[in-house]
Design an enzyme around this catalytic site. Structure first.
Site, short mmCIF file in Angstrom:
data_model
loop_
_atom_site.label_atom_id
_atom_site.label_comp_id
_atom_site.label_asym_id
_atom_site.label_seq_id
_atom_site.Cartn_x
_atom_site.Cartn_y
_atom_site.Cartn_z
N LYS A 63 0.81 -1.23 0.00
CA LYS A 63 0.00 0.00 0.00
C LYS A 63 0.84 1.27 0.00
CE LYS A 63 -3.47 -0.98 -0.43
NZ LYS A 63 -4.08 -1.62 -1.65
N GLY A 65 2.38 2.29 -2.96
CA GLY A 65 2.49 2.74 -4.34
C GLY A 65 3.20 1.77 -5.27
N THR A 66 3.25 0.49 -4.89
CA THR A 66 3.95 -0.49 -5.71
C THR A 66 3.35 -0.59 -7.11
OG1 THR A 66 3.99 -1.76 -3.64
CG2 THR A 66 4.99 -2.78 -5.57
N HIS A 113 7.39 -6.98 -2.16
CA HIS A 113 7.22 -6.49 -0.78
C HIS A 113 8.20 -7.19 0.16
CE1 HIS A 113 3.68 -4.50 -2.17
NE2 HIS A 113 2.91 -5.55 -2.20
N ARG A 135 5.77 5.54 2.06
CA ARG A 135 4.58 6.39 2.22
C ARG A 135 4.38 6.67 3.70
NH1 ARG A 135 -1.46 4.37 0.24
NH2 ARG A 135 -2.50 6.42 0.25
N TYR A 202 5.99 8.47 -1.75
CA TYR A 202 4.68 8.43 -2.39
C TYR A 202 4.10 9.84 -2.53
CZ TYR A 202 -0.29 6.95 -2.81
OH TYR A 202 -1.59 6.75 -3.21
N SER A 237 -2.46 8.52 -13.49
CA SER A 237 -3.25 9.20 -12.45
C SER A 237 -4.11 8.16 -11.77
CB SER A 237 -4.12 10.29 -13.07
OG SER A 237 -5.09 9.72 -13.93
N PHE A 238 -4.49 8.42 -10.54
CA PHE A 238 -5.21 7.40 -9.77
C PHE A 238 -6.49 6.95 -10.47
CE2 PHE A 238 -7.99 5.72 -6.52
CZ PHE A 238 -7.15 4.86 -5.86
#
Length: 305
Positions: A63, A65-66, A113, A135, A202, A237-238
């Site tokens: 969580k 930004g991978t 991870h 992050r 992040y 973009s998200f």
């Protein structure tokens, strides 16, 4: 944990039965749904993975930004802003499908991870360009809670955010201790001066994507125009990534099967500062004390809004 010795089971479930039971393997918490033998075999396969000179590795705690960074680096390597149809999971070291990474054409963008010591042994020797992204831990805790609360799999979390936060601050979650993970990677940079390593935040990538995408391009040795950086920033973009991710899942044979109804995929909000909607004033004070104490001396300063 030599031989076939049964590992000690660590029961981290709270009084409501929410949480997990783990065993420790090489200092890392592992789910009791697996075995020490399985973990040892997986670790061995990852460590023996054949690396290619032009591989790039993205490393991050869950969580942080991978997925996002993987898409960006993949686009930079490809020289365009088109989404890669190959599942990112194939390139994720330590996940069930990672052994298919050899199917991916060069240049590959691997991601993980895992802690450094569990990654391919030749990482430093081959000077694989490695990007570590972190992050702020408050948003990480909220994002991780929503991820684990939204899945139907055995390692889901059915409790409240407040219950989850207690476990997160003590490092009693499936992803392990966030502070330990970050400090471990900071140490990697100190201990391995020959490993080309870029550290990103992040929040900086979110605030100024074009500038940070250019930084990544320079690091991996890819010549880019400002126009391409802007195109990649837009494509990544998200909102666009969330839409693209949903589209891919809708074309799979078992779409969204791991998610509870109404919770569809790894992309939720991606905002900086969403923690304010979840963390109380009292909890925030505790959080600050923990982070300040445990990151003391590292020089790390997180951005929370």
């Amino acid at each position: 944990m030599e031989g076939q010795r049964t590992p000690e089971i660590l029961d981290y479930r709270n009084k409501n039965g929410h949480g997990w039971s783990f065993f420790k393997h090489d200092g890392i918490l592992r789910s009791i749904n697996t075995t020490p033998e399985d973990v040892t075999e997986m670790t061995r396969k990852v460590q023996k993975l054949e690396l290619r000179d032009d591989d790039v590795l993205v490393a991050a705690y869950p969580k942080c930004g991978t997925h996002w960074l993987w898409e960006i680096v993949t686009m930079l390597k490809a020289g365009n802003s088109e989404y890669n149809k190959k599942a990112k999971e194939i390139a994720m070291l330590g996940m069930p499908k990672f052994e298919r990474a050899d199917e991916l054409p060069s240049p590959r963008v691997l991601n993980s991870h895992l802690n450094f010591r569990h990654l391919p042994e030749k990482l430093v020797e081959k000077k694989i360009r490695t990007i570590f992204i972190m992050r702020n831990p408050k948003d990480v805790s909220v994002s991780l809670f929503n991820h684990l609360n939204g899945i139907k799999l055995s390692f889901r979390f059915d409790g409240t955010y407040s219950e989850f936060l207690d476990l997160f601050l003590e490092g009693k979650v499936a992803s392990g201790d966030y502070v330990d993970y970050v400090k471990d990677w900071l140490q990697v940079k100190q201990d391995n001066p020959d490993l080309p390593m870029l550290t990103l935040f992040y929040e900086n990538l979110k605030k100024d994507p074009v500038k940070n995408i250019k930084t990544v391009a320079d690091f991996i040795g890819v010549p880019v125009s400002d126009e391409l950086c802007e195109q990649i920033a837009e494509a990544c973009s998200f909102k666009k990534l969330k839409s693209a991710d949903t589209e891919v899942k809708e074309h799979t044979t078992n779409p969204l099967s791991m998610w509870k109804e109404g919770r569809q995929g790894v992309y939720r909000k991606g905002e900086v500062g969403d923690w304010k909607n979840w963390i109380t004033v009292a909890q925030n004070e505790i959080f600050d004390n923990v982070i300040e104490r445990r990151f003391e001396g590292t020089g790390i300063v997180f951005t929370y809004e």
